[in-house]
Design a protein around this motif. Structure first.
Motif, PDB file in Angstrom:
ATOM      1  N   ILE A 128       4.736  11.978   7.553  1.00 17.02           N
ATOM      2  CA  ILE A 128       3.678  12.058   6.702  1.00 17.02           C
ATOM      3  C   ILE A 128       2.619  13.147   7.085  1.00 17.02           C
ATOM      4  N   HIS A 129       2.187  13.257   8.380  1.00 16.65           N
ATOM      5  CA  HIS A 129       1.266  14.172   9.166  1.00 16.65           C
ATOM      6  C   HIS A 129      -0.128  14.236   8.197  1.00 16.65           C
ATOM      7  N   GLY A 130      -0.517  12.755   8.040  1.00 15.44           N
ATOM      8  CA  GLY A 130      -2.005  12.620   7.433  1.00 15.44           C
ATOM      9  C   GLY A 130      -2.049  13.047   6.024  1.00 15.44           C
ATOM     10  N   ILE A 131      -0.954  13.431   5.386  1.00 15.15           N
ATOM     11  CA  ILE A 131      -0.884  14.274   3.966  1.00 15.15           C
ATOM     12  C   ILE A 131      -0.607  12.821   2.900  1.00 15.15           C
ATOM     13  N   VAL A 132      -1.542  12.462   2.070  1.00  9.86           N
ATOM     14  CA  VAL A 132      -1.502  11.576   0.833  1.00  9.86           C
ATOM     15  C   VAL A 132      -0.759  11.888  -0.275  1.00  9.86           C
ATOM     16  N   LYS A 133      -0.618  13.303  -0.626  1.00  5.89           N
ATOM     17  CA  LYS A 133      -0.284  13.362  -1.797  1.00  5.89           C
ATOM     18  C   LYS A 133       1.005  12.589  -2.506  1.00  5.89           C
ATOM     19  N   ASN A 134       2.154  12.497  -1.677  1.00  5.88           N
ATOM     20  CA  ASN A 134       3.096  11.477  -2.250  1.00  5.88           C
ATOM     21  C   ASN A 134       3.231  10.008  -2.010  1.00  5.88           C
ATOM     22  N   LEU A 135       2.197   9.681  -1.273  1.00  4.12           N
ATOM     23  CA  LEU A 135       2.289   8.167  -0.953  1.00  4.12           C
ATOM     24  C   LEU A 135       2.079   6.939  -2.172  1.00  4.12           C
ATOM     25  N   ASN A 136       1.500   7.663  -3.051  1.00  2.65           N
ATOM     26  CA  ASN A 136       1.248   6.831  -4.230  1.00  2.65           C
ATOM     27  C   ASN A 136       2.892   6.426  -4.901  1.00  2.65           C
ATOM     28  N   HIS A 137       3.356   7.833  -5.119  1.00  2.00           N
ATOM     29  CA  HIS A 137       4.782   7.679  -5.633  1.00  2.00           C
ATOM     30  C   HIS A 137       5.799   6.821  -4.845  1.00  2.00           C
ATOM     31  N   ILE A 138       5.620   6.812  -3.486  1.00  2.00           N
ATOM     32  CA  ILE A 138       6.546   5.980  -2.470  1.00  2.00           C
ATOM     33  C   ILE A 138       6.061   4.447  -2.808  1.00  2.00           C
ATOM     34  N   LYS A 139       4.885   4.144  -2.883  1.00  2.35           N
ATOM     35  CA  LYS A 139       4.539   2.771  -3.238  1.00  2.35           C
ATOM     36  C   LYS A 139       5.039   2.381  -4.678  1.00  2.35           C
ATOM     37  N   LYS A 140       5.000   3.318  -5.541  1.00  3.72           N
ATOM     38  CA  LYS A 140       5.508   2.958  -6.879  1.00  3.72           C
ATOM     39  C   LYS A 140       6.966   2.775  -6.779  1.00  3.72           C
ATOM     40  N   ARG A 141       7.741   3.701  -6.333  1.00  3.60           N
ATOM     41  CA  ARG A 141       9.245   3.508  -5.826  1.00  3.60           C
ATOM     42  C   ARG A 141       9.560   2.228  -5.447  1.00  3.60           C
ATOM     43  N   PHE A 142       8.811   1.946  -4.163  1.00  5.01           N
ATOM     44  CA  PHE A 142       9.122   0.671  -3.220  1.00  5.01           C
ATOM     45  C   PHE A 142       8.900  -0.755  -4.201  1.00  5.01           C
ATOM     46  N   SER A 143       7.988  -0.627  -5.190  1.00  7.62           N
ATOM     47  CA  SER A 143       7.781  -1.761  -6.059  1.00  7.62           C
ATOM     48  C   SER A 143       8.948  -1.688  -7.207  1.00  7.62           C
ATOM     49  N   GLU A 144       9.280  -0.716  -7.719  1.00  3.73           N
ATOM     50  CA  GLU A 144      10.218  -0.462  -8.869  1.00  3.73           C
ATOM     51  C   GLU A 144      11.456  -0.860  -8.405  1.00  3.73           C
ATOM     52  N   LEU A 145      11.960  -0.231  -7.193  1.00  2.00           N
ATOM     53  CA  LEU A 145      13.191  -0.518  -6.693  1.00  2.00           C
ATOM     54  C   LEU A 145      13.355  -2.040  -5.984  1.00  2.00           C
ATOM     55  N   ASN A 146      12.219  -2.915  -5.795  1.00  2.00           N
ATOM     56  CA  ASN A 146      12.276  -4.260  -5.125  1.00  2.00           C
ATOM     57  C   ASN A 146      13.023  -3.981  -3.961  1.00  2.00           C
ATOM     58  N   CYS A 147      12.387  -2.910  -3.051  1.00  2.00           N
ATOM     59  CA  CYS A 147      12.618  -2.947  -1.606  1.00  2.00           C
ATOM     60  C   CYS A 147      12.057  -3.794  -0.950  1.00  2.00           C
ATOM     61  N   GLU A 148      13.039  -4.468   0.097  1.00  2.00           N
ATOM     62  CA  GLU A 148      12.269  -5.565   0.870  1.00  2.00           C
ATOM     63  C   GLU A 148      11.549  -4.976   2.136  1.00  2.00           C
ATOM     64  N   LYS A 149      11.896  -3.623   2.790  1.00  2.00           N
ATOM     65  CA  LYS A 149      11.277  -3.183   3.744  1.00  2.00           C
ATOM     66  C   LYS A 149      10.840  -1.571   3.376  1.00  2.00           C
ATOM     67  N   ILE A 150       9.920  -1.138   4.384  1.00  2.00           N
ATOM     68  CA  ILE A 150       9.875   0.150   4.498  1.00  2.00           C
ATOM     69  C   ILE A 150       9.827   0.513   5.988  1.00  2.00           C
ATOM     70  N   VAL A 151      10.718   1.550   6.252  1.00  2.00           N
ATOM     71  CA  VAL A 151      10.800   1.953   7.549  1.00  2.00           C
ATOM     72  C   VAL A 151      10.172   3.504   7.657  1.00  2.00           C
ATOM     73  N   VAL A 152       9.055   3.681   8.576  1.00  2.00           N
ATOM     74  CA  VAL A 152       8.308   4.873   8.648  1.00  2.00           C
ATOM     75  C   VAL A 152       8.855   5.386  10.057  1.00  2.00           C
ATOM     76  N   LEU A 153       9.285   6.661   9.900  1.00  2.00           N
ATOM     77  CA  LEU A 153       9.864   7.363  11.145  1.00  2.00           C
ATOM     78  C   LEU A 153       9.300   8.098  11.810  1.00  2.00           C
ATOM     79  N   GLY A 154       7.774   8.051  11.846  1.00  2.00           N
ATOM     80  CA  GLY A 154       7.083   8.787  12.927  1.00  2.00           C
ATOM     81  C   GLY A 154       6.180  10.027  12.188  1.00  2.00           C
TER      82      GLY A 154
END
Length: 176
Positions: A9-35
């Protein structure tokens, strides 16, 4: 189990809303953030607080790894555990290994002889087999490198699909 993976992510927010939307749309159970959560590139505007709020919003659904650009003085603000080194977990009967990718990756499997190794660090998404290990690099959700767009990975019941930020498939692999 359905899991969404992001890295770098490196502190950059530009795509995080899209990720939150995809997490919800796809009914994901977990998010893994790899550093590489908050810093790493001084020429790009970062927003520590917005990234922190994004990550903290997944507090009970997040598995997070420490990256080579992550400092303990920044990670203490997280309301979830940030794992260092290699994280091992069994999912759907498969052995998964998560790390940032600066140590364990396609070129250095360490002691991993079989299973699925998922990492970031290189900012280049790919899925490759090396012996009995499936190596998956999610790419970066914030900083493209070369001709690769920002990207993320979805795991769903033995299927891995790397998408670019426009939700186009970059690579995929189906476990038999």
């Amino acid at each position: 189990m359905k899991i969404l993976f992001i890295s770098d992510i490196h502190g950059i927010v530009k795509n995080l809303n899209h990720i939150k939307k995809r997490f919800s749309e796809l009914n994901c159970e977990k998010i893994v953030v790899l550093g590489d959560l908050f810093y790493g590139y001084s020429k790009i505007e970062i927003n520590f607080l917005d990234v922190l709020n994004f990550l903290n919003s997944f507090n009970d659904k997040i598995i997070c790894m420490k990256g080579n650009c992550d400092s303990n003085r920044h990670l203490i603000n997280c309301n979830f555990t940030v794992n260092d080194g290699l994280f091992e977990i069994k999912i759907d009967g498969y052995n998964f290994y998560f790390n940032h990718g600066d140590i364990y990756n396609y070129n250095n499997l360490g002691n991993i002889e079989t299973g699925i190794l998922i990492y970031g660090h290189e900012h280049k998404p790919y899925i490759r087999k090396k012996g009995n290990v499936l190596c998956i690099n999610t790419g970066s959700i914030s900083l493209q490198r070369g001709y690769f767009l920002e990207s993320y990975l979805i795991y769903d019941n033995g299927n891995f699909i790397i998408y670019d930020i426009n939700d186009e498939i970059i690579d995929e692999y189906h476990l038999s």
